[in-house]
Design a protein around this motif. Sequence first.
Motif, PDB file in Angstrom:
ATOM      1  N   VAL A  16       0.827  -1.209   0.000  1.00 51.64           N
ATOM      2  CA  VAL A  16       0.000   0.000   0.000  1.00 51.64           C
ATOM      3  C   VAL A  16       0.864   1.262   0.000  1.00 51.64           C
ATOM      4  O   VAL A  16       0.660   2.180  -0.801  1.00 51.64           O
ATOM      5  CB  VAL A  16      -0.946   0.001   1.219  1.00 51.64           C
ATOM      6  N   CYS A  38       5.792  -0.063   8.064  1.00 51.57           N
ATOM      7  CA  CYS A  38       5.397  -1.358   7.495  1.00 51.57           C
ATOM      8  C   CYS A  38       6.603  -2.231   7.167  1.00 51.57           C
ATOM      9  O   CYS A  38       6.528  -3.472   7.260  1.00 51.57           O
ATOM     10  CB  CYS A  38       4.538  -1.141   6.259  1.00 51.57           C
ATOM     11  N   THR A  96       5.517  -2.917  -5.701  1.00 51.52           N
ATOM     12  CA  THR A  96       4.228  -3.161  -5.056  1.00 51.52           C
ATOM     13  C   THR A  96       3.782  -4.608  -5.263  1.00 51.52           C
ATOM     14  O   THR A  96       3.328  -5.278  -4.318  1.00 51.52           O
ATOM     15  CB  THR A  96       3.165  -2.201  -5.621  1.00 51.52           C
ATOM     16  N   TYR A 150       5.529   3.987   5.327  1.00 48.04           N
ATOM     17  CA  TYR A 150       6.216   2.911   4.624  1.00 48.04           C
ATOM     18  C   TYR A 150       7.292   2.290   5.523  1.00 48.04           C
ATOM     19  O   TYR A 150       7.422   1.057   5.611  1.00 48.04           O
ATOM     20  CB  TYR A 150       6.849   3.442   3.335  1.00 48.04           C
TER      21      TYR A 150
END
Length: 424
Positions: free
Chosen positions: A300, A329, A387, A326
């Motif tokens: 994401v 995560c 991604t 980011y």
Amino acid sequence: MDGLLGKLGMDRKMALGYFGVLIFMMGDGLELGWLSSYFTDHGLSVQQSALVFSVYGFAVAIAAWLSGVLAEVLGPRKAMMLGLSLFVAGTLVFLTFGITSMNLAIILPTYALRGLGYPLFAYSFLVWVTYYAPSDKLGTAVGWFWFAFSGGLNVLGAYYSSFALPVLGEMKTLWSALIFVLLGATVAIFLNKDKNHSKKFENKSEAFKYLLKGVTIAFENPKIGMGGIVRTINTSAAYGFVVFMPAFMMDLGFTRSEWLQIYGSLWTSNIIFNLIFGIVGDKLGWRNTVMWFGGVGCAVFTAAFYYVPLAAGPNYFVATAVAACYGACLAGFVPLSALIPSLAPENRGAAMSILNLGAGLSTFVGPAIVGAFIGLVDTVGVIWIYTGLYLISAVLMKFVTLSKKEAEEAERVSQEEFQNAQKA
């Protein structure tokens, strides 16, 4: 003080080792956020810069793989000393003959030589940690390692450079890395109080067989091999970003110092969440933490790292917030360092070699993707490749499970190692 450190998941004997890794990695990482733009400003193309980082990453991968088994064969402290020697030698050659000439034929091997050093130093210490920490605190203990590792490599190094570059210039800033590396190594190797764990080998043949174990174990236990793939994906985008994102961000209107601070905020968030997700992994399950917070979360926010600044323009605070999300995560992958060695408790060094190989390969794969695809699909295409890889990592983690029998065996071995360490 022991009680407080114990509650935080850090034993007093290992605390200096963590601090030494932090300082060492600060010296290693101070050029990470700007060296690519320095190369392109002095005549190299983006593809050539990506090649430099890819070759460097390949050297890192080899040393990372060797770190686990060499920590067993030599003992962690000696393996760390070998890493220090290679890093210093590589730095001296790279700065004296490589970067001053801007000759790619010299830059490639000399920067690669430098890349052989830090994995042997840092990841050998990680093996040391996995043997010392009790199994119920292992996620937290490795969280502290990644806190120190990322805090030095990507946070302190980036912030130091943002202030040192205007004062010292590029070359003196690069030379200053040796100060931090030598200081950190002194603390981690010579002042750290814990006794080495070392596996005893009766002869060279037995030691060589164990080196091969660092490859064969991925096939003997496919879950360990999949864990290595997931670890490769983990930070590949983060290392790829430094090749092309500085140019993208500066094209949007950010300054180099702003980019370095945004990049630093990414890793500042990461080191905080390294600890958080280490604890979360111990509570909610290592696999689930990696799958959802790591794989899905990074997918994401990788996309957001491109699209949000593109939409908002050179808004420093918005870009910093996205980078921090980011980075948080990224820390979701931390429990891998507890899960993978627990799958092979009698061969933790070999299992960690596969994980360390993945960590090293990420420094190769990330820039290699940029070099191979940015000319074809541009920045946005590379972002979507990263991604997609994160989503693949989430799917793979569905199969990396720790059975009840494996967990019980890991607990038994861990308790034995911990008791032996306490007696030492």
